[in-house]
Design a protein around this motif. Structure first.
Motif, PDB file in Angstrom:
ATOM      1  N   UNK A 308       0.956  -1.237   0.089  1.00  0.00           N
ATOM      2  CA  UNK A 308      -0.106   0.268  -0.087  1.00  0.00           C
ATOM      3  C   UNK A 308       0.959   1.188   0.063  1.00  0.00           C
ATOM      4  N   UNK A 309       0.722   2.128  -1.091  1.00  0.00           N
ATOM      5  CA  UNK A 309       1.302   3.398  -1.101  1.00  0.00           C
ATOM      6  C   UNK A 309       0.228   4.480  -1.332  1.00  0.00           C
ATOM      7  N   UNK A 310       0.464   5.793  -1.289  1.00  0.00           N
ATOM      8  CA  UNK A 310      -0.487   7.040  -1.690  1.00  0.00           C
ATOM      9  C   UNK A 310      -0.050   7.732  -2.540  1.00  0.00           C
ATOM     10  N   UNK A 311      -0.942   8.312  -3.520  1.00  0.00           N
ATOM     11  CA  UNK A 311      -0.722   9.266  -4.619  1.00  0.00           C
ATOM     12  C   UNK A 311      -1.641  10.628  -4.087  1.00  0.00           C
ATOM     13  N   UNK A 312      -1.287  11.379  -4.966  1.00  0.00           N
ATOM     14  CA  UNK A 312      -1.695  12.842  -4.801  1.00  0.00           C
ATOM     15  C   UNK A 312      -3.132  12.846  -5.202  1.00  0.00           C
ATOM     16  N   UNK A 313      -3.387  12.332  -6.462  1.00  0.00           N
ATOM     17  CA  UNK A 313      -4.747  12.213  -6.907  1.00  0.00           C
ATOM     18  C   UNK A 313      -4.819  10.738  -7.841  1.00  0.00           C
ATOM     19  N   UNK A 314      -6.314  10.738  -8.170  1.00  0.00           N
ATOM     20  CA  UNK A 314      -6.527   9.385  -8.912  1.00  0.00           C
ATOM     21  C   UNK A 314      -5.414   8.893  -9.834  1.00  0.00           C
ATOM     22  N   UNK A 315      -5.201   9.873 -11.076  1.00  0.00           N
ATOM     23  CA  UNK A 315      -4.463   9.409 -12.056  1.00  0.00           C
ATOM     24  C   UNK A 315      -3.067   8.894 -11.847  1.00  0.00           C
ATOM     25  N   UNK A 316      -2.429   9.511 -10.738  1.00  0.00           N
ATOM     26  CA  UNK A 316      -1.174   9.191 -10.492  1.00  0.00           C
ATOM     27  C   UNK A 316      -0.936   7.795 -10.106  1.00  0.00           C
ATOM     28  N   UNK A 317      -1.825   7.113  -9.767  1.00  0.00           N
ATOM     29  CA  UNK A 317      -1.779   5.591  -9.695  1.00  0.00           C
ATOM     30  C   UNK A 317      -0.880   4.825 -10.595  1.00  0.00           C
ATOM     31  N   UNK A 318      -1.370   5.183 -11.917  1.00  0.00           N
ATOM     32  CA  UNK A 318      -1.068   4.419 -12.970  1.00  0.00           C
ATOM     33  C   UNK A 318       0.489   4.347 -13.203  1.00  0.00           C
ATOM     34  N   UNK A 319       1.133   5.660 -13.012  1.00  0.00           N
ATOM     35  CA  UNK A 319       2.696   5.643 -12.938  1.00  0.00           C
ATOM     36  C   UNK A 319       3.393   4.906 -11.859  1.00  0.00           C
ATOM     37  N   UNK A 320       2.753   4.986 -10.625  1.00  0.00           N
ATOM     38  CA  UNK A 320       3.583   4.472  -9.759  1.00  0.00           C
ATOM     39  C   UNK A 320       3.528   3.144  -9.686  1.00  0.00           C
ATOM     40  N   UNK A 321       2.307   2.393 -10.115  1.00  0.00           N
ATOM     41  CA  UNK A 321       2.044   1.145 -10.286  1.00  0.00           C
ATOM     42  C   UNK A 321       3.108   0.567 -11.231  1.00  0.00           C
ATOM     43  N   UNK A 322       3.322   1.351 -12.385  1.00  0.00           N
ATOM     44  CA  UNK A 322       4.217   0.739 -13.510  1.00  0.00           C
ATOM     45  C   UNK A 322       5.736   0.729 -13.116  1.00  0.00           C
TER      46      UNK A 322
END
Length: 352
Positions: A308-322
């Motif tokens: 589990x990590x956190x991102x600043x907003x919804x669309x930022x999740x795609x890059x961090x998962x990548x």
């Protein structure tokens, strides 16, 4: 200074030598001042826009030069209408028509500017982008008030008009149920603040950023850049996930499994180390949140876990998962940690 005094100063004596008939002279004077005041009003509109745009706080305010010029034309026509060679009754009718346009158009111009000012005030107080329906509601309200005052200014009682409008509203309401439903739904969205301009929402099979909320529809921009136009009534009757409420930052749960033979404490330590490194490098990651690992269950071929990590907003999740997938795969290969995958054993029965 009354209209008669102003009219005396408007006489163009030299035109009297060109146009001998009173009718032609009056028409030319009337047309000249109508056009002159239109030009003055148009220039005032352009000047207002220049002034508004020169300040950071007012650059979103805009005046319509054409409408201001049109208001100026009505003003020029009203103060020079006495030069028209008409009967008394015709003069009264012409003056009333011009005065009606002068008052109503003035209120309409003011309603647009007041709408922009209120939108700016709301934005400065709430730090939210105001929707278009807010300004539209203000414009409709002030313009309606201006309409009543315009009727009153030409000597028409507004009581019968209100009665007529009341009956007419019922008839129009029955004929335009969908339109009124969308307008009221849009107003509800505005007041409830469950959906705001700039929010990322998901409903039915659609998702994207709320680009604007209009009096009839809401525009949603998808990540691919397309715009979905949704009736407001459909939004208020749908189950919606708003990824910007109550906060824009959100948890990203990345789930997979490791082999049964692995040392789980070692795996947890490595994953937190990898996650911290990725979070520090990726824009959009919430660097104030400490990554965590939680083991969930015993799977068919491995032990299931979630990072589990956190991102600043919804669309930022795609890059961090990548980035996490690449980093975890590389590190686990170096450490000889198994990520199990499903296998299928095919047994062929020999009946001979």
């Amino acid at each position: 200074m009354d209209k008669i005094t102003i009219t005396k100063h408007l006489r163009l004596e030299f035109l009297g030598h060109i146009f001998k008939s009173r009718e032609e002279y009056g028409l030319v004077v009337f047309g000249f001042y109508s056009i002159l005041f239109f030009g003055i009003g148009f220039l005032i509109g352009i000047s207002l826009n220049t002034v508004f745009k020169s300040f950071k706080t007012t650059k979103k305010i805009s005046a319509n030069p054409f409408l201001i010029g049109l208001w100026g034309m009505f003003l020029g026509a009203y103060i020079s209408s006495d030069y028209l060679y008409l009967t008394r009754k015709a003069h009264i009718v012409v003056d009333r028509i011009i005065l009606f346009g002068l008052v109503f158009l003035g209120f309409h111009i003011l309603s647009n500017i007041i709408g922009d000012l209120i939108s700016l005030y709301v934005k400065s107080r709430t730090q939210e982008v105001p929707s278009s329906i807010l300004k539209a509601s203000i414009v409709i309200f002030i313009s309606t008030v201006g309409l009543f005052i315009a009727f009153q200014s030409i000597g028409l009682s507004i009581s019968p008009l209100i009665t007529t409008l009341g009956v007419g509203t019922v008839v129009i309401g029955l004929a335009l149920q969908d339109t009124l439903s969308n307008f009221l739904s849009g107003f509800y969205i505005l007041v409830s603040k469950n959906i705001r301009v700039g929010d990322y929402i998901k409903f039915d099979v659609y998702e994207g950023y709320v680009e604007d909320i209009y009096w009839r529809t809401t525009h949603i921009r998808t990540l691919s850049g397309n715009v979905i136009v949704v009736p407001n009534s459909k939004l208020t009757s749908s189950v919606i996930t708003n990824y910007h409420l109550p906060y824009e930052n959100m948890a990203v749960v990345f789930s997979f499994s490791v082999g049964y033979k692995e040392d789980l404490d070692r795996v947890e330590k490595l994953l937190i180390e990898i996650a911290k490194d990725i979070v520090s490098k990726v824009d959009g990651a919430d660097k104030t949140y400490e990554p965590i690992v939680r083991y969930g269950s015993f799977g068919a071929s491995g032990i299931n876990l979630s990072l589990v990590v956190k991102v600043k907003e919804f669309v930022n999740q795609y890059l961090i998962i990548h980035e996490l997938i690449k980093a975890i795969k590389k590190r686990f290969d170096q450490e000889n940690i198994e990520i199990p995958y499903q296998t299928i054993n095919v047994m062929i029965k020999n009946e001979s």
